[in-house]
Design an enzyme around this catalytic site. Structure first.
Site, PDB file in Angstrom:
ATOM      1  N   HIS A 100      -1.316 -30.071   0.573  1.00  0.00           N
ATOM      2  CA  HIS A 100      -0.185 -30.806   1.152  1.00  0.00           C
ATOM      3  C   HIS A 100      -0.041 -30.529   2.645  1.00  0.00           C
ATOM      4  O   HIS A 100      -0.571 -29.532   3.158  1.00  0.00           O
ATOM      5  CB  HIS A 100       1.121 -30.415   0.456  1.00  0.00           C
ATOM      6  CG  HIS A 100       1.306 -31.068  -0.885  1.00  0.00           C
ATOM      7  ND1 HIS A 100       0.780 -30.560  -2.037  1.00  0.00           N
ATOM      8  CD2 HIS A 100       1.973 -32.208  -1.240  1.00  0.00           C
ATOM      9  CE1 HIS A 100       1.104 -31.350  -3.051  1.00  0.00           C
ATOM     10  NE2 HIS A 100       1.815 -32.364  -2.590  1.00  0.00           N
ATOM     11  N   LYS A 113       5.880 -28.704   3.820  1.00  0.00           N
ATOM     12  CA  LYS A 113       6.330 -28.611   2.428  1.00  0.00           C
ATOM     13  C   LYS A 113       6.972 -27.252   2.151  1.00  0.00           C
ATOM     14  O   LYS A 113       6.441 -26.219   2.551  1.00  0.00           O
ATOM     15  CB  LYS A 113       5.152 -28.847   1.475  1.00  0.00           C
ATOM     16  CG  LYS A 113       5.565 -28.908   0.028  1.00  0.00           C
ATOM     17  CD  LYS A 113       4.524 -29.573  -0.841  1.00  0.00           C
ATOM     18  CE  LYS A 113       4.938 -29.593  -2.309  1.00  0.00           C
ATOM     19  NZ  LYS A 113       6.225 -30.270  -2.514  1.00  0.00           N
TER      20      LYS A 113
HETATM   21  N1  LIG Z   1       8.371 -36.950  -6.635  1.00  0.00           N
HETATM   22  C1  LIG Z   1       7.562 -37.398  -5.672  1.00  0.00           C
HETATM   23  O1  LIG Z   1       6.730 -38.298  -5.889  1.00  0.00           O
HETATM   24  C2  LIG Z   1       7.643 -36.792  -4.321  1.00  0.00           C
HETATM   25  C3  LIG Z   1       8.494 -35.745  -4.141  1.00  0.00           C
HETATM   26  N2  LIG Z   1       8.619 -35.189  -2.910  1.00  0.00           N
HETATM   27  C4  LIG Z   1       9.644 -34.153  -2.825  1.00  0.00           C
HETATM   28  O2  LIG Z   1      10.786 -34.769  -2.243  1.00  0.00           O
HETATM   29  C5  LIG Z   1      11.500 -33.809  -1.472  1.00  0.00           C
HETATM   30  C6  LIG Z   1      11.672 -34.341  -0.043  1.00  0.00           C
HETATM   31  O3  LIG Z   1      10.409 -34.423   0.553  1.00  0.00           O
HETATM   32  P1  LIG Z   1      10.247 -34.916   2.068  1.00  0.00           P
HETATM   33  O4  LIG Z   1      10.913 -36.223   2.229  1.00  0.00           O
HETATM   34  O5  LIG Z   1       8.817 -34.779   2.409  1.00  0.00           O
HETATM   35  O6  LIG Z   1      11.077 -33.782   2.819  1.00  0.00           O
HETATM   36  P2  LIG Z   1      11.859 -33.904   4.223  1.00  0.00           P
HETATM   37  O7  LIG Z   1      12.080 -32.496   4.662  1.00  0.00           O
HETATM   38  O8  LIG Z   1      11.151 -34.845   5.111  1.00  0.00           O
HETATM   39  O9  LIG Z   1      13.243 -34.562   3.797  1.00  0.00           O
HETATM   40  C7  LIG Z   1      14.271 -33.910   3.137  1.00  0.00           C
HETATM   41  C8  LIG Z   1      15.567 -34.439   3.719  1.00  0.00           C
HETATM   42  O10 LIG Z   1      16.639 -33.958   2.926  1.00  0.00           O
HETATM   43  C9  LIG Z   1      17.705 -33.720   3.805  1.00  0.00           C
HETATM   44  N3  LIG Z   1      18.665 -32.843   3.136  1.00  0.00           N
HETATM   45  C10 LIG Z   1      18.538 -31.549   2.784  1.00  0.00           C
HETATM   46  N4  LIG Z   1      19.675 -31.105   2.209  1.00  0.00           N
HETATM   47  C11 LIG Z   1      20.518 -32.163   2.180  1.00  0.00           C
HETATM   48  C12 LIG Z   1      21.841 -32.345   1.716  1.00  0.00           C
HETATM   49  N5  LIG Z   1      22.527 -31.351   1.159  1.00  0.00           N
HETATM   50  N6  LIG Z   1      22.403 -33.571   1.835  1.00  0.00           N
HETATM   51  C13 LIG Z   1      21.713 -34.581   2.380  1.00  0.00           C
HETATM   52  N7  LIG Z   1      20.472 -34.466   2.880  1.00  0.00           N
HETATM   53  C14 LIG Z   1      19.878 -33.271   2.767  1.00  0.00           C
HETATM   54  C15 LIG Z   1      17.062 -33.112   5.050  1.00  0.00           C
HETATM   55  O11 LIG Z   1      17.893 -33.252   6.170  1.00  0.00           O
HETATM   56  C16 LIG Z   1      15.817 -33.969   5.160  1.00  0.00           C
HETATM   57  O12 LIG Z   1      16.062 -35.098   5.983  1.00  0.00           O
HETATM   58  C17 LIG Z   1      10.705 -32.518  -1.558  1.00  0.00           C
HETATM   59  O13 LIG Z   1      11.241 -31.719  -2.589  1.00  0.00           O
HETATM   60  C18 LIG Z   1       9.312 -32.984  -1.947  1.00  0.00           C
HETATM   61  O14 LIG Z   1       8.589 -32.007  -2.638  1.00  0.00           O
HETATM   62  C19 LIG Z   1       7.915 -35.623  -1.841  1.00  0.00           C
HETATM   63  C20 LIG Z   1       7.019 -36.634  -1.978  1.00  0.00           C
HETATM   64  C21 LIG Z   1       6.794 -37.301  -3.236  1.00  0.00           C
HETATM   65  O1  LIG Z   2       6.309 -32.492  -0.714  1.00  0.00           O
HETATM   66  C1  LIG Z   2       5.523 -33.453  -0.895  1.00  0.00           C
HETATM   67  O2  LIG Z   2       5.021 -34.086   0.025  1.00  0.00           O
HETATM   68  C2  LIG Z   2       5.199 -33.835  -2.298  1.00  0.00           C
HETATM   69  N1  LIG Z   2       5.819 -33.248  -3.268  1.00  0.00           N
HETATM   70  C3  LIG Z   2       5.678 -33.507  -4.649  1.00  0.00           C
HETATM   71  C4  LIG Z   2       5.166 -32.270  -5.360  1.00  0.00           C
HETATM   72  O3  LIG Z   2       5.633 -31.152  -5.048  1.00  0.00           O
HETATM   73  O4  LIG Z   2       4.326 -32.393  -6.247  1.00  0.00           O
HETATM   74  C5  LIG Z   2       4.885 -34.749  -4.927  1.00  0.00           C
HETATM   75  C6  LIG Z   2       3.769 -35.021  -3.978  1.00  0.00           C
HETATM   76  O5  LIG Z   2       2.756 -34.110  -4.241  1.00  0.00           O
HETATM   77  C7  LIG Z   2       4.236 -34.924  -2.541  1.00  0.00           C
END
Ligand SMILES: NC(=O)C1=CN([C@@H]2O[C@H](COP(=O)(O)OP(=O)(O)OC[C@H]3O[C@@H](n4cnc5c(N)ncnc54)[C@H](O)[C@@H]3O)[C@@H](O)[C@H]2O)C=CC1
Ligand SMILES: O=C(O)C1=N[C@H](C(=O)O)C[C@H](O)C1
Length: 266
Positions: free
Chosen positions: A155, A159
């Protein structure tokens, strides 16, 4: 078709921005608000990089849910905020669709119990990309024939959690069909701690973090004289959006807790 009213938590994040665009572009979805932790913007349209929209920005989720009465909360934040948001949504009878990763087993059990008490639908999806779901399913299939496996997830370096939610889910799916087995030499010793990665029922998970990467995973199986590698790559966050859309539509028809999109994709 009925419109699904949606609130998104984490709209300025990498995933949140993509989710805001997807919701605004989907005819049957309506963005009725977003949750940010900074009290700075009035509307989504005022936020950098987000499309024109009058959807209001809230900092207090409970207040937002009371005021907007949405059908679904999409959470894309951090494990701590995600847990708090999900519990609050369930309490208010709003169905959560959660992409946030890094929840513990205990967290998931607590959420499942809350959903069962309230008889409310909730989807926790460690990965929304259909290719990643297939990669996990194919890995589970291969684990019936190969007992030795190493999971390597790669990743971007922003992350927070390691191993990734996808890697944990993959290990759980493999574990469901594989007898626990300590892999490698019985007497192996790490001369640098962590060299063999994280241990999950004797299989190992390795987490790579590098700038430039998005989300990638390969599952390597080995036996005498052969190996099999199952790999998935997400090159951008748009790759997750058809899964988010599917989860929103599906959660509207559910009254219980689901962990993993593989449970709703045939
Ligand atoms: N399930 C999936 O397919 C995927 C899951 N993810 C997960 O999604 C999550 C977010 O990933 P990214 O967007 O890359 O992270 P990022 O760090 O770019 O975005 C997270 C956002 O959440 C905000 N945030 C944190 N606490 C908050 C609160 N209490 N209230 C409102 N906003 C708040 C932050 O300010 C930030 O803008 C991570 O846990 C990641 O692992 C990421 C990509 C795909
Ligand atoms: O943080 C990410 O970017 C992602 N998080 C998810 C995970 O923890 O598996 C999904 C994807 O891999 C991207």
């Amino acid at each position: 078709m009925k419109t699904v009213k949606i609130v998104i938590a984490g709209p300025r994040g990498r995933m949140g921005q993509e989710a805001v665009k997807m919701v605004l572009e989907t005819e049957t979805f309506e963005l009725v608000g977003v949750i940010d932790h900074r009290d700075h913007w009035r509307t989504v349209g005022e936020m950098d990089g987000l499309p024109a929209s009058d959807a209001p920005v809230y900092t207090d989720l409970a207040f937002c849910l009371e005021k907007e009465a949405p059908d679904v909360l999409i959470d894309l934040t951090t494990p701590e905020s995600g847990m708090f948001h999900t519990k609050t949504a369930i309490h208010y009878g709003v169905r959560p669709v959660v992409g946030t990763t890094g929840f513990s087993k205990e967290d998931l059990t607590e959420l499942e119990e809350l959903c069962s008490d309230r008889e409310i639908g909730c989807i926790i999806a460690p990965n929304f990309a259909v290719g990643a779901i297939l990669m996990m399913k194919f890995s589970q299939m291969a684990a019936r024939y190969f007992t030795d496996v190493e999971i390597i997830e790669l990743h971007h370096d922003r992350k927070l959690d390691a191993p990734s939610g996808t890697a944990v889910k993959t290990a759980e799916m493999i574990s469901a069909v594989r007898e626990p087995k300590k892999q490698g030499h019985q007497d192996e010793k790490e001369t640098i701690p962590g060299a063999r990665g994280a241990d999950f029922d004797g299989m190992h998970i390795h987490s790579v973090r590098l700038p430039g990467l998005v989300a990638h995973q390969q599952v390597m199986f080995g036996s005498d004289g052969q190996s099999l590698t199952v790999r998935h790559d997400s090159y951008n966050r748009a790759s997750f959006m058809s899964g988010v859309k599917l989860a929103v539509d599906t959660v509207m028809k559910m009254d219980s807790f689901v962990y993993g999109l593989e449970n709703i994709i045939e």
